[in-house]
Design a protein around this motif. Structure first.
Motif, mmCIF file in Angstrom:
data_model
loop_
_atom_site.group_PDB
_atom_site.id
_atom_site.type_symbol
_atom_site.label_atom_id
_atom_site.label_comp_id
_atom_site.label_asym_id
_atom_site.label_seq_id
_atom_site.Cartn_x
_atom_site.Cartn_y
_atom_site.Cartn_z
ATOM 1 N N GLY A 156 17.963 -18.044 8.699
ATOM 2 C CA GLY A 156 18.325 -17.929 7.289
ATOM 3 C C GLY A 156 19.834 -17.964 7.106
ATOM 4 O O GLY A 156 20.489 -16.927 7.114
ATOM 5 N N GLY A 157 20.377 -19.164 6.985
ATOM 6 C CA GLY A 157 21.830 -19.301 6.875
ATOM 7 C C GLY A 157 22.492 -19.691 8.175
ATOM 8 O O GLY A 157 23.668 -19.373 8.395
ATOM 9 N N ALA A 158 21.770 -20.377 9.037
ATOM 10 C CA ALA A 158 22.321 -20.791 10.326
ATOM 11 C C ALA A 158 23.404 -21.851 10.152
ATOM 12 O O ALA A 158 23.414 -22.617 9.184
ATOM 13 C CB ALA A 158 21.212 -21.334 11.227
ATOM 14 N N ARG A 159 24.305 -21.886 11.121
ATOM 15 C CA ARG A 159 25.384 -22.873 11.126
ATOM 16 C C ARG A 159 25.363 -23.678 12.430
ATOM 17 O O ARG A 159 25.172 -23.116 13.506
ATOM 18 C CB ARG A 159 26.745 -22.198 10.985
ATOM 19 N N ILE A 160 25.586 -24.980 12.280
ATOM 20 C CA ILE A 160 25.769 -25.850 13.432
ATOM 21 C C ILE A 160 27.199 -26.369 13.393
ATOM 22 O O ILE A 160 27.676 -26.827 12.349
ATOM 23 C CB ILE A 160 24.788 -27.039 13.409
#
Length: 318
Positions: A156-160
């Motif tokens: 929920g709101g991950a960043r790559i």
């Protein structure tokens, strides 16, 4: 090629001289998980150290886990964070990528696609028949993100974070001959193509996965003397330093080189921001030609049609 959507350029209080410690100061990542590929040397180490120092559980994804374990212990000691682990990952081998992704459990909040190879001097193909730089720098990371999609979605709101390079200005993705089956092999052209792919991946991943709260951004870390240049002739770094000087820039320390990666991975300034390319801790300007420069982002690297095409082509190549 279509025209990228023009949005207000994102700037931050940080810049060229900022370090990873500077941009993550005051950020609390307790309870969050992170993976940093290629975290056995260079900016990968400092990226992992900064994330661990902010409280994240960090996995160093590297080709030689045994050799990297002492480094992981050093990061545990220097940060006071025992949740630093090492796992084996060879991005040039699809079976290794699948094994790594399959073994992952629980949500994943931060994926830093940092590992890479640069300017391999002779045309080299993987067992799957793909040019090594494209296969490692793009295809391996693409497969990794696909394999970890459920974990990213669960966060929920991950960043790559996609570590690209100003080298992308040397070449777009040449879709008709990605693997150099017909054209003459060019070490820096192949590197540039793979780095353009890193940016296009961030563009399309943000578009496809926005509904899952996943954002992806790409970056140029800067000129840094690291093991990335191991395939290049002696004296390359001296020549590169001179090129940077003539362009009004200079090499960075490893701590400065990791700053933009860490900013994209952890700063609240990037909440909800995706599909963009950064350098020196700020969004880069779009440039229409190289003109001997070392900064900016090419329009073809942000083009949404190129990004969608690359996604489909990458799936087929895998």
């Amino acid at each position: 090629m279509s025209t990228p959507t023009v949005e207000a350029r994102l700037t931050t209080p940080f810049g060229f001289d900022s370090t990873a410690a500077d941009v993550i100061a005051g950020v609390d990542l307790s309870g969050k998980t992170a993976i940093v590929t290629g975290a056995s040397s260079g900016i990968g180490v400092e990226t992992a150290r900064a994330l661990a120092g902010a409280g994240a559980a960090v996995t160093l994804a590297v080709r030689d886990a045994d050799a990297t374990e002492p480094l992981a212990e050093e990061i545990r000691h220097s940060t006071g964070n025992d949740a630093v682990s090492v796992s084996t990952l060879d991005l040039s081998r699809p079976d290794s990528v699948v094994a790594f992704a399959t073994a992952w459990t629980g949500p994943l909040h931060i994926l830093v696609n940092n590992a890479g190879v640069m300017a391999v001097q002779h045309l080299t193909r993987t067992e799957g028949g793909h040019e090594l730089q494209f296969a490692t720098n793009h295809l391996g990371h693409f497969a990794l993100a696909i394999g970890l999609y459920d974990a990213l979605r669960q966060a929920g709101g991950a960043r790559i974070v996609s570590v690209s390079s100003a080298g992308h200005l040397r070449s777009p993705v040449v879709f008709d001959d990605i693997d150099y089956a017909f054209r003459e092999y060019d070490p820096f052209g192949a590197y540039g193509q793979s780095k353009t792919a890193n940016v296009l991946f961030a563009v399309e991943a943000s578009r496809r996965w926005a509904g899952d709260g996943i954002t992806a951004n790409a970056l140029m870390p800067g000129g840094i003397a690291t093991a990335l240049q191991r395939h290049l002739p002696l004296g390359y770094n001296d020549e590169a330093r001179e090129q940077f000087r003539q362009a009004g820039s200079r090499f960075k320390s490893v701590e400065q080189g990791a700053a933009t990666s860490v900013l994209l991975a952890a700063s609240p300034l990037l909440d909800g921001v995706g599909g963009r390319y950064f350098e020196n801790c700020n969004e880069a300007v779009v440039v229409e030609s190289r003109d001997g420069g070392i900064g900016g982002v090419a329009p073809y690297a942000l083009d949404p049609e190129n990004a969608e095409r690359l996604w489909d082509v990458s799936l087929a190549m895998l």
